[in-house]
Design a protein around this motif. Structure first.
Motif, short mmCIF file in Angstrom:
data_model
loop_
_atom_site.label_atom_id
_atom_site.label_comp_id
_atom_site.label_asym_id
_atom_site.label_seq_id
_atom_site.Cartn_x
_atom_site.Cartn_y
_atom_site.Cartn_z
N VAL A 1 0.88 -1.18 0.00
CA VAL A 1 0.00 0.00 0.00
C VAL A 1 0.91 1.22 0.00
O VAL A 1 1.48 1.59 1.02
CB VAL A 1 -0.92 0.03 1.23
CG1 VAL A 1 -1.88 1.22 1.12
CG2 VAL A 1 -1.69 -1.27 1.36
N VAL B 1 -9.74 0.83 -3.33
CA VAL B 1 -10.28 1.63 -2.23
C VAL B 1 -11.71 2.06 -2.54
O VAL B 1 -12.62 1.97 -1.70
CB VAL B 1 -9.39 2.86 -1.97
CG1 VAL B 1 -10.03 3.79 -0.94
CG2 VAL B 1 -7.99 2.43 -1.53
N TYR C 1 -4.73 8.96 0.22
CA TYR C 1 -6.08 9.03 -0.34
C TYR C 1 -7.10 8.53 0.68
O TYR C 1 -8.15 9.17 0.90
CB TYR C 1 -6.14 8.20 -1.62
CG TYR C 1 -7.49 8.16 -2.29
CD1 TYR C 1 -8.21 9.32 -2.56
CD2 TYR C 1 -8.06 6.94 -2.67
CE1 TYR C 1 -9.45 9.28 -3.19
CE2 TYR C 1 -9.29 6.89 -3.30
CZ TYR C 1 -9.99 8.06 -3.55
OH TYR C 1 -11.21 8.02 -4.16
N VAL D 1 -7.96 11.82 -6.47
CA VAL D 1 -6.86 10.85 -6.37
C VAL D 1 -5.59 11.55 -6.79
O VAL D 1 -5.48 12.06 -7.90
CB VAL D 1 -7.13 9.62 -7.26
CG1 VAL D 1 -5.95 8.65 -7.18
CG2 VAL D 1 -8.43 8.93 -6.86
N VAL E 1 -1.78 6.05 -1.91
CA VAL E 1 -3.03 5.37 -1.58
C VAL E 1 -3.37 5.57 -0.11
O VAL E 1 -4.53 5.83 0.24
CB VAL E 1 -2.93 3.86 -1.91
CG1 VAL E 1 -4.18 3.12 -1.43
CG2 VAL E 1 -2.74 3.65 -3.41
N PRO F 1 -6.12 2.94 -6.31
CA PRO F 1 -7.31 3.66 -5.83
C PRO F 1 -8.63 2.98 -6.15
O PRO F 1 -9.60 3.10 -5.39
CB PRO F 1 -7.19 5.02 -6.53
CG PRO F 1 -5.72 5.21 -6.72
CD PRO F 1 -5.19 3.84 -7.03
#
Length: 354
Positions: free
Chosen positions: A267, A319, A274, A353, A271, A316
């Motif tokens: 990760v 997520v 974000y 993002v 990210v 992303p």
């Protein structure tokens, strides 16, 4: 589809080939579970599956569960994502749509022990966690483990019990352990709570404490099946119910190794940032926003989603796929009302993002 509980509200069924925890709270040798008092295995010390093998494992499990649960592939995936993310699942829906069957099918597919607790207004915390009973022969107290000592624990209609009983799960869900009379006992590994919540009789239920809601990694709804799926369900269950013949297609060790695979998924900082900005947006735009526990749950489920797509790193999109079911139930809008779906949708739309 629900099983009939005994007088205590507890279903003592276990998956095929699975030994129950004995009267002293110890897990018999060879069942793959960690008994109370035993150390919980460290994911870092466990050999992980490669990403493709972990993805294939999930595919096998989904296919096996779908032999019982018709037309609910997304829901089955949500359960397995929760399991591999080391989390717990809340299912809010009307009675009779297969919530108990789904939980039992997942447990049997991985040869896991399964316990069902029917939450009622008179259920006591000790009915869930266990109790010390005086043994006149030894002149000592013996611990009788409650149904929480299982790999998969179904809390059926959890909001029918008062907050005192609901809170019996707080330590178990957060720390994978139970403390009774000053003695802490470790729960089996893996350990997953799947709780159902009745949403059609609000006058006869209790609201779940915020601290408990926050411990559920995901919240989903099964919904009614479409006509074609319901016809298939009737065809499969008109005789013997297929849940009785479902066989394991994986072991508990496979699940542990797949969890280690998930933990190794990369990760990267953009990210992580974000996710933090999504959480911060909910805090600015709701009376109660997403907690750091919720952010961590989102990252862990995104790691699982990456594995399902055959990747060793989170993007992303992972997520964004997981955010609605992981974040919405943690959010409270003005006046304390639950209604985080819109807030999460706005966050995904407005937080860029980078």
């Amino acid at each position: 589809m629900n099983d009939s509980p005994d007088a205590t509200g507890v279903d003592d069924s276990t998956a095929a080939g699975e030994d129950a925890i004995d009267a002293d709270g110890a897990s018999p040798a060879g069942d793959g579970a960690v008994g109370p008092g035993d150390p919980n295995p460290d994911l870092a010390d466990r050999p992980a599956l490669d990403v493709d093998a972990a993805a294939d494992l999930v595919d096998r499990l989904v296919e096996n569960v779908e032999s019982v649960i018709v037309g609910k592939r997304d829901a089955v995936e949500h359960v397995l994502v929760t399991l591999l993310a080391r989390g717990h699942l809340l299912v809010e829906d009307v009675p009779g749509v297969g919530k108990t069957t789904l939980a039992k099918a997942v447990a049997r597919s991985v040869d896991a022990s399964f316990k069902r607790v029917q939450f009622t207004p008179d259920l006591l915390p000790s009915d869930v966690t266990g109790v010390n009973v005086f043994n006149q022969r030894t002149d000592e107290f013996d611990f009788r483990p409650g149904p929480v000592f299982a790999n998969v624990v179904l809390g059926d209609e959890i909001n029918r019990a008062p907050p005192k009983t609901q809170s019996a799960l707080l330590e178990a869900m957060e720390e994978n352990q139970v403390t009774t009379d000053g003695v802490t006992r470790t729960l089996p590994d893996p350990f997953c709570v799947i709780a159902t919540q009745n949403d059609v009789e609000p006058g006869r239920t209790y609201e779940l404490p915020v601290a408990e809601v926050d411990r559920f990694t995901k919240k989903i709804r099964l919904g009614y099946p479409d006509v074609e799926s319901e016809a298939a369900i009737l065809d499969r269950t008109v005789g013997d119910h297929p849940i009785g013949s479902i066989e394991p297609v994986a072991t508990l060790e496979d699940v542990r190794r797949a969890r280690a695979t998930v933990a190794d998924v990369a990760v990267r900082e953009p990210v992580r940032n974000y996710v933090a900005r999504l959480a911060e947006y909910t805090r600015r735009n709701a009376a109660l926003g997403v907690s750091p526990r919720g952010s961590l749950a989102l990252l862990r489920t995104a790691q699982v989603r990456a594995v399902l797509d055959g990747r060793g790193y989170v993007i992303p999109d992972d997520v964004q796929t997981e955010a609605p079911t992981v974040l919405a139930h943690r959010i409270r809008t003005d006046a304390g009302a639950a209604g985080g779906d819109d807030v999460v949708a706005e966050a995904l739309d407005r937080v860029p993002v980078e």
